[in-house]
Design a protein around this motif. Structure first.
Motif, PDB file in Angstrom:
ATOM      1  N   PRO A  82      13.324   1.801  15.708  1.00  0.00           N
ATOM      2  CA  PRO A  82      12.994   2.145  14.295  1.00  0.00           C
ATOM      3  C   PRO A  82      13.837   1.544  13.432  1.00  0.00           C
ATOM      4  N   ALA A  83      15.127   1.788  13.492  1.00  0.00           N
ATOM      5  CA  ALA A  83      16.098   1.271  12.358  1.00  0.00           C
ATOM      6  C   ALA A  83      16.095  -0.217  12.279  1.00  0.00           C
ATOM      7  N   ASP A  84      15.784  -0.965  13.213  1.00  0.00           N
ATOM      8  CA  ASP A  84      15.719  -2.324  12.940  1.00  0.00           C
ATOM      9  C   ASP A  84      14.639  -2.651  12.096  1.00  0.00           C
ATOM     10  N   LEU A  85      13.624  -2.104  12.212  1.00  0.00           N
ATOM     11  CA  LEU A  85      12.327  -2.424  11.188  1.00  0.00           C
ATOM     12  C   LEU A  85      12.849  -2.012   9.804  1.00  0.00           C
ATOM     13  N   ILE A  86      13.304  -0.749   9.877  1.00  0.00           N
ATOM     14  CA  ILE A  86      13.912  -0.088   8.538  1.00  0.00           C
ATOM     15  C   ILE A  86      14.551  -1.038   7.645  1.00  0.00           C
ATOM     16  N   SER A  87      15.713  -1.615   8.428  1.00  0.00           N
ATOM     17  CA  SER A  87      16.655  -2.427   7.899  1.00  0.00           C
ATOM     18  C   SER A  87      16.053  -3.722   7.369  1.00  0.00           C
ATOM     19  N   LEU A 106       9.234   6.027  11.283  1.00  0.00           N
ATOM     20  CA  LEU A 106       8.724   4.960  10.412  1.00  0.00           C
ATOM     21  C   LEU A 106       7.724   5.565   9.329  1.00  0.00           C
ATOM     22  N   GLY A 107       6.710   6.312   9.589  1.00  0.00           N
ATOM     23  CA  GLY A 107       5.731   6.773   8.909  1.00  0.00           C
ATOM     24  C   GLY A 107       5.987   7.505   7.681  1.00  0.00           C
ATOM     25  N   LYS A 108       7.348   8.011   7.454  1.00  0.00           N
ATOM     26  CA  LYS A 108       7.713   8.486   6.299  1.00  0.00           C
ATOM     27  C   LYS A 108       7.998   7.340   5.294  1.00  0.00           C
ATOM     28  N   LYS A 109       8.118   6.080   5.796  1.00  0.00           N
ATOM     29  CA  LYS A 109       8.862   4.995   4.892  1.00  0.00           C
ATOM     30  C   LYS A 109       7.826   3.897   4.800  1.00  0.00           C
ATOM     31  N   MET A 110       6.967   3.726   5.596  1.00  0.00           N
ATOM     32  CA  MET A 110       6.258   2.311   5.656  1.00  0.00           C
ATOM     33  C   MET A 110       4.658   2.342   6.251  1.00  0.00           C
ATOM     34  N   ASP A 153       3.342  -3.167   7.230  1.00  0.00           N
ATOM     35  CA  ASP A 153       4.726  -3.207   7.074  1.00  0.00           C
ATOM     36  C   ASP A 153       5.498  -3.282   8.358  1.00  0.00           C
ATOM     37  N   ALA A 154       5.172  -2.014   9.247  1.00  0.00           N
ATOM     38  CA  ALA A 154       6.059  -2.129  10.404  1.00  0.00           C
ATOM     39  C   ALA A 154       5.441  -3.160  11.264  1.00  0.00           C
ATOM     40  N   GLU A 155       4.426  -3.671  11.481  1.00  0.00           N
ATOM     41  CA  GLU A 155       3.896  -4.766  12.129  1.00  0.00           C
ATOM     42  C   GLU A 155       4.650  -6.047  12.008  1.00  0.00           C
ATOM     43  N   LYS A 156       4.675  -6.315  10.646  1.00  0.00           N
ATOM     44  CA  LYS A 156       5.265  -7.492  10.165  1.00  0.00           C
ATOM     45  C   LYS A 156       6.792  -7.424  10.437  1.00  0.00           C
ATOM     46  N   TYR A 157       7.504  -6.222  10.285  1.00  0.00           N
ATOM     47  CA  TYR A 157       8.974  -6.494  10.474  1.00  0.00           C
ATOM     48  C   TYR A 157       9.240  -6.454  12.076  1.00  0.00           C
ATOM     49  N   LEU A 158       8.293  -5.905  12.949  1.00  0.00           N
ATOM     50  CA  LEU A 158       8.453  -5.843  14.468  1.00  0.00           C
ATOM     51  C   LEU A 158       8.074  -7.106  14.918  1.00  0.00           C
ATOM     52  N   LEU A 159       7.273  -8.028  14.301  1.00  0.00           N
ATOM     53  CA  LEU A 159       7.023  -9.506  14.750  1.00  0.00           C
ATOM     54  C   LEU A 159       8.359 -10.519  14.434  1.00  0.00           C
ATOM     55  N   GLU A 160       8.622 -10.086  13.038  1.00  0.00           N
ATOM     56  CA  GLU A 160       9.880 -10.817  12.693  1.00  0.00           C
ATOM     57  C   GLU A 160      11.149 -10.549  13.636  1.00  0.00           C
ATOM     58  N   GLY A 190       0.665  -1.277  -0.057  1.00  0.00           N
ATOM     59  CA  GLY A 190       0.010   0.011   0.064  1.00  0.00           C
ATOM     60  C   GLY A 190       0.754   1.340  -0.110  1.00  0.00           C
ATOM     61  N   ASN A 191       0.149   2.457  -0.016  1.00  0.00           N
ATOM     62  CA  ASN A 191       0.593   3.591  -0.123  1.00  0.00           C
ATOM     63  C   ASN A 191       0.440   4.380   1.219  1.00  0.00           C
ATOM     64  N   MET A 192      -0.435   4.205   2.003  1.00  0.00           N
ATOM     65  CA  MET A 192      -0.947   4.565   3.315  1.00  0.00           C
ATOM     66  C   MET A 192       0.185   4.605   4.348  1.00  0.00           C
ATOM     67  N   LYS A 193       0.763   5.791   4.596  1.00  0.00           N
ATOM     68  CA  LYS A 193       1.863   5.871   5.569  1.00  0.00           C
ATOM     69  C   LYS A 193       1.068   5.524   7.085  1.00  0.00           C
ATOM     70  N   MET A 194       2.040   5.267   7.974  1.00  0.00           N
ATOM     71  CA  MET A 194       1.348   5.064   9.464  1.00  0.00           C
ATOM     72  C   MET A 194       1.099   6.209  10.103  1.00  0.00           C
ATOM     73  N   THR A 195      -0.129   6.131  10.822  1.00  0.00           N
ATOM     74  CA  THR A 195      -0.545   7.389  11.449  1.00  0.00           C
ATOM     75  C   THR A 195       0.105   7.100  12.849  1.00  0.00           C
ATOM     76  N   GLU A 196       0.169   8.243  14.072  1.00  0.00           N
ATOM     77  CA  GLU A 196       0.841   8.054  15.123  1.00  0.00           C
ATOM     78  C   GLU A 196      -0.013   7.030  15.989  1.00  0.00           C
TER      79      GLU A 196
END
Length: 98
Positions: free
Chosen positions: A66-71, A40-44, A48-55, A3-9
């Motif tokens: 946040p850098a861990d999820l961005i990586s 994170l909201g600028k990027k994903m 996506d963030a939830e997926k990478y957090l659980l991973e 998707g294109n919708m960035k993350m909200t607070e």
């Protein structure tokens, strides 16, 4: 990378709740969700963030940043998923129109 919708607070706050579920001693501040969203909201998206957090928690016992999820997000990039766009007619090497 959905998707294109960035993350909200508010969605970033949901990530903080997940972190607290795994690390009950974690004490986020009142601005933690806003700061995670700023990074994170600028990027994903939240999905996506939830997926990478659980991973992250599947593989690490340390608190994520946040850098861990961005990586993980960057490593998940697959150039073969990009759908090529045809160039405009005037860039195809044809004769200019009069």
């Amino acid at each position: 990378m959905a998707g294109n919708m960035k993350m909200t607070e508010k969605e970033a706050g949901k990530l903080i709740v997940i972190i607290r579920d795994f690390v009950p001693s974690y004490q986020p501040s009142k601005t933690t969700a806003a700061n995670w969203q700023r990074i994170l909201g600028k990027k994903m998206t939240f999905q996506d963030a939830e997926k990478y957090l659980l991973e992250h928690f599947e593989e690490s016992r340390f608190l994520p940043l946040p850098a861990d999820l961005i990586s993980r997000w960057q490593a998940d990039f697959n150039p073969d998923d990009i759908i090529p766009v045809s160039p405009p007619t005037d860039l195809r090497g044809g004769q200019p129109s009069e």
